[in-house]
Design an enzyme around this catalytic site. Structure first.
Site, PDB file in Angstrom:
ATOM      1  N   GLY A 205      -4.170   6.340 -20.032  1.00 31.69           N
ATOM      2  CA  GLY A 205      -5.287   5.733 -20.728  1.00 31.69           C
ATOM      3  C   GLY A 205      -6.617   6.189 -20.151  1.00 31.69           C
ATOM      4  CB  ALA A 206      -9.909   4.489 -19.979  1.00 36.09           C
ATOM      5  CB  ALA A 207      -7.033   5.045 -15.339  1.00 37.08           C
TER       6      ALA A 207
ATOM      7  CB  SER B  32      -0.384   1.269 -16.850  1.00 36.75           C
ATOM      8  OG  SER B  32       0.371   2.279 -17.467  1.00 36.75           O
TER       9      SER B  32
ATOM     10  CE  LYS C 132      -3.686   2.227   2.660  1.00 38.32           C
ATOM     11  NZ  LYS C 132      -4.515   2.126   3.871  1.00 38.32           N
TER      12      LYS C 132
ATOM     13  CB  THR D   7      -4.746   0.435 -13.782  1.00 35.57           C
ATOM     14  OG1 THR D   7      -4.045   0.522 -15.027  1.00 35.57           O
ATOM     15  CG2 THR D   7      -3.981   1.160 -12.702  1.00 35.57           C
ATOM     16  CE1 TYR D   8       0.426  -1.899 -17.820  1.00 36.44           C
ATOM     17  CE2 TYR D   8      -1.949  -2.024 -18.114  1.00 36.44           C
ATOM     18  CZ  TYR D   8      -0.707  -1.704 -18.598  1.00 36.44           C
ATOM     19  OH  TYR D   8      -0.588  -1.185 -19.855  1.00 36.44           O
TER      20      TYR D   8
END
Length: 116
Positions: free
Chosen positions: A73-75, A25, A9, A57-58
């Protein structure tokens, strides 16, 4: 029996970039990745404290020491630069092993995203 537990975390880092036209990502400063026991391509959950958004995501490796935290990206539509987020990953462990497992949790400076 296997159960899913928190493995890593990063508690409260600030978004430094949002790149809509990237493949996808979250880019994380390599220092923060190492300190939190995250590896490139690992699946992570991102929790936005400013707007309540949660996404999966990654990880991609960011420049060491840069403090970069960039959603791609979309995030990128789920954040704005300056938002504060939490990044978490999970692991599947045997039930008995999970009882004594200790996750790696780090608390960077939210102004610089550097380790304190």
């Amino acid at each position: 029996m296997l159960i899913e537990v928190v493995k890593s975390k990063i508690h409260k880092v600030t978004i430094t970039g949002a790149n809509l036209h990237y493949v996808g990502s979250i880019t994380i400063d390599e220092d923060l990745m190492n300190a939190s026991n995250l590896i490139e391509n690992e699946k992570v959950h991102v929790l936005n404290l400013n707007n309540g958004e949660r996404l999966v995501t990654y990880v991609i490796k960011g420049e060491r020491g840069s403090g970069d935290i960039c959603l791609n990206g979309a995030a990128a539509r789920k954040v704005i630069i300056g938002d504060v987020i939490i990044i978490m990953s999970y692991a599947m462990l045997d039930f008995e092993e999970a009882k004594s497992f200790k996750p790696v949790i780090i608390f960077p400076d939210t102004k610089t995203n550097k380790l304190i």
